[in-house]
Design a protein around this motif. Structure first.
Motif, mmCIF file in Angstrom:
data_model
loop_
_atom_site.group_PDB
_atom_site.id
_atom_site.type_symbol
_atom_site.label_atom_id
_atom_site.label_comp_id
_atom_site.label_asym_id
_atom_site.label_seq_id
_atom_site.Cartn_x
_atom_site.Cartn_y
_atom_site.Cartn_z
ATOM 1 N N UNK A 217 0.826 -1.212 0.000
ATOM 2 C CA UNK A 217 0.000 0.000 0.000
ATOM 3 C C UNK A 217 0.863 1.265 0.000
ATOM 4 N N UNK A 218 2.007 1.216 0.644
ATOM 5 C CA UNK A 218 2.920 2.366 0.626
ATOM 6 C C UNK A 218 3.457 2.602 -0.785
ATOM 7 N N UNK A 219 3.664 1.515 -1.525
ATOM 8 C CA UNK A 219 4.105 1.661 -2.919
ATOM 9 C C UNK A 219 3.005 2.354 -3.722
ATOM 10 N N UNK A 220 1.775 1.928 -3.535
ATOM 11 C CA UNK A 220 0.653 2.563 -4.238
ATOM 12 C C UNK A 220 0.551 4.037 -3.868
ATOM 13 N N UNK B 74 3.310 5.910 -5.620
ATOM 14 C CA UNK B 74 2.987 6.162 -7.020
ATOM 15 C C UNK B 74 1.929 7.261 -7.117
ATOM 16 N N UNK B 75 1.028 7.316 -6.161
ATOM 17 C CA UNK B 75 0.025 8.383 -6.150
ATOM 18 C C UNK B 75 0.676 9.758 -6.131
ATOM 19 N N UNK B 76 1.787 9.891 -5.409
ATOM 20 C CA UNK B 76 2.509 11.167 -5.380
ATOM 21 C C UNK B 76 3.138 11.471 -6.738
ATOM 22 N N UNK B 77 3.660 10.429 -7.391
ATOM 23 C CA UNK B 77 4.197 10.613 -8.747
ATOM 24 C C UNK B 77 3.063 11.022 -9.673
ATOM 25 N N UNK B 78 1.940 10.350 -9.538
ATOM 26 C CA UNK B 78 0.791 10.607 -10.408
ATOM 27 C C UNK B 78 0.311 12.048 -10.297
ATOM 28 N N UNK C 77 -2.713 6.450 -16.613
ATOM 29 C CA UNK C 77 -3.986 5.852 -16.209
ATOM 30 C C UNK C 77 -3.874 4.356 -16.011
ATOM 31 N N UNK C 78 -3.097 3.683 -16.862
ATOM 32 C CA UNK C 78 -2.901 2.237 -16.720
ATOM 33 C C UNK C 78 -2.162 1.910 -15.425
ATOM 34 N N UNK C 79 -1.148 2.695 -15.108
ATOM 35 C CA UNK C 79 -0.391 2.438 -13.886
ATOM 36 C C UNK C 79 -1.229 2.763 -12.657
ATOM 37 N N UNK C 80 -2.091 3.757 -12.773
ATOM 38 C CA UNK C 80 -2.969 4.113 -11.666
ATOM 39 C C UNK C 80 -3.814 2.913 -11.238
ATOM 40 N N UNK D 97 9.748 23.127 -15.025
ATOM 41 C CA UNK D 97 11.013 22.761 -14.387
ATOM 42 C C UNK D 97 10.787 22.363 -12.933
ATOM 43 N N UNK D 98 9.984 23.125 -12.223
ATOM 44 C CA UNK D 98 9.656 22.808 -10.836
ATOM 45 C C UNK D 98 8.955 21.457 -10.738
ATOM 46 N N UNK D 99 8.048 21.206 -11.657
ATOM 47 C CA UNK D 99 7.315 19.943 -11.662
ATOM 48 C C UNK D 99 8.254 18.780 -11.944
ATOM 49 N N UNK D 100 9.188 18.965 -12.863
ATOM 50 C CA UNK D 100 10.172 17.912 -13.167
ATOM 51 C C UNK D 100 10.968 17.559 -11.914
ATOM 52 N N UNK D 101 11.352 18.564 -11.136
ATOM 53 C CA UNK D 101 12.082 18.307 -9.894
ATOM 54 C C UNK D 101 11.219 17.527 -8.914
ATOM 55 N N UNK D 102 9.957 17.895 -8.806
ATOM 56 C CA UNK D 102 9.044 17.188 -7.900
ATOM 57 C C UNK D 102 8.843 15.746 -8.341
ATOM 58 N N UNK D 103 8.765 15.537 -9.642
ATOM 59 C CA UNK D 103 8.627 14.164 -10.161
ATOM 60 C C UNK D 103 9.854 13.345 -9.764
ATOM 61 N N UNK D 104 11.024 13.944 -9.868
ATOM 62 C CA UNK D 104 12.253 13.245 -9.480
ATOM 63 C C UNK D 104 12.240 12.833 -8.014
ATOM 64 N N UNK D 105 11.807 13.738 -7.141
ATOM 65 C CA UNK D 105 11.722 13.413 -5.718
ATOM 66 C C UNK D 105 10.669 12.332 -5.461
ATOM 67 N N UNK D 106 9.541 12.420 -6.149
ATOM 68 C CA UNK D 106 8.483 11.420 -5.971
ATOM 69 C C UNK D 106 8.938 10.056 -6.474
ATOM 70 N N UNK D 107 9.698 10.021 -7.569
ATOM 71 C CA UNK D 107 10.239 8.739 -8.066
ATOM 72 C C UNK D 107 11.179 8.132 -7.037
ATOM 73 N N UNK D 108 11.997 8.959 -6.411
ATOM 74 C CA UNK D 108 12.910 8.451 -5.399
ATOM 75 C C UNK D 108 12.135 7.863 -4.222
#
Length: 196
Positions: A30-33, A36-40, A83-86, A136-147
């Motif tokens: 559930x933590x993984x989901x 991913x919600x944060x990435x989404x 949407x598929x990954x969601x 650019x800000x969003x790209x940085x946030x995506x990077x942190x969420x992926x981590x």
């Protein structure tokens, strides 16, 4: 009679342990989901910025229609893949498709930005600059969420692979979670060379 009690006690301890391991694995999945919600959330933010960016660029780049269409197509593919990954955040194939779609979107956005550099009026447009900064800000946030996602996937995989917990994980179908890979190409990841 005493042997029966020992057997029942051992079975009871084994059952309690199996339930404890199962609950821990469910919690980690559930933590993984959630990760991913944060990435989404950030991907949706980027996907929402793209049409605005294209709209502003259209005013200046009338003869660059192919570039604008490529960005729009790549955005559509990325939205579909997200949407598929969601639906299945731990599905390796869906994550791979998302990575490909996001790489295509990043590439087409990069080409759009390169084209925009050639147009001083577009480069100077306040809305375009603002959207570029947001992107650019969003790209940085995506990077942190992926981590954060990868951290949760690693913790889950470690828990599911530890003995004796892996017995419960395998019996109950807890498959390893897929780690997210960098979406950059090898050429983009290489360090720049400085020569004098």
């Amino acid at each position: 009679m005493a042997t029966t009690w020992w057997v029942l006690a051992a079975l009871g301890v084994a059952l309690v342990w199996a339930v404890w391991v199962f609950n821990g694995l469910v919690q980690r999945r559930n933590r993984i989901a959630n990760a991913f919600g944060q990435i989404d959330v950030q991907l949706k933010r980027r996907h929402d910025l793209v049409p605005n960016l294209v709209e502003v660029a259209k005013r200046y780049l009338a003869h660059e229609a192919a570039t604008l269409e490529a960005v729009t197509r790549a955005r559509g593919a990325a939205v579909s893949a997200a949407g598929s990954v969601r639906q299945q955040p731990a599905d390796a194939q869906a994550l791979a498709q998302l990575a490909v779609a996001e790489a295509a979107l990043a590439g087409s956005l990069g080409r759009l930005m390169v084209v925009a550099e050639a147009y001083p009026e577009l480069k100077a447009d306040a809305t375009m600059r603002s959207l570029g900064e947001e992107l650019t800000s969003t790209e940085n946030r995506i990077g942190f969420a992926r981590q954060a996602y990868n951290d949760e996937a690693l913790a889950y995989n470690d828990a599911a692979a530890r003995f004796p917990d892996l017995v419960v994980a395998r019996l109950l179908g807890f498959l390893p979670a897929t780690m997210l890979q960098a979406t950059q190409s090898e050429a983009e990841r290489q360090a720049p060379r400085v020569a004098f």
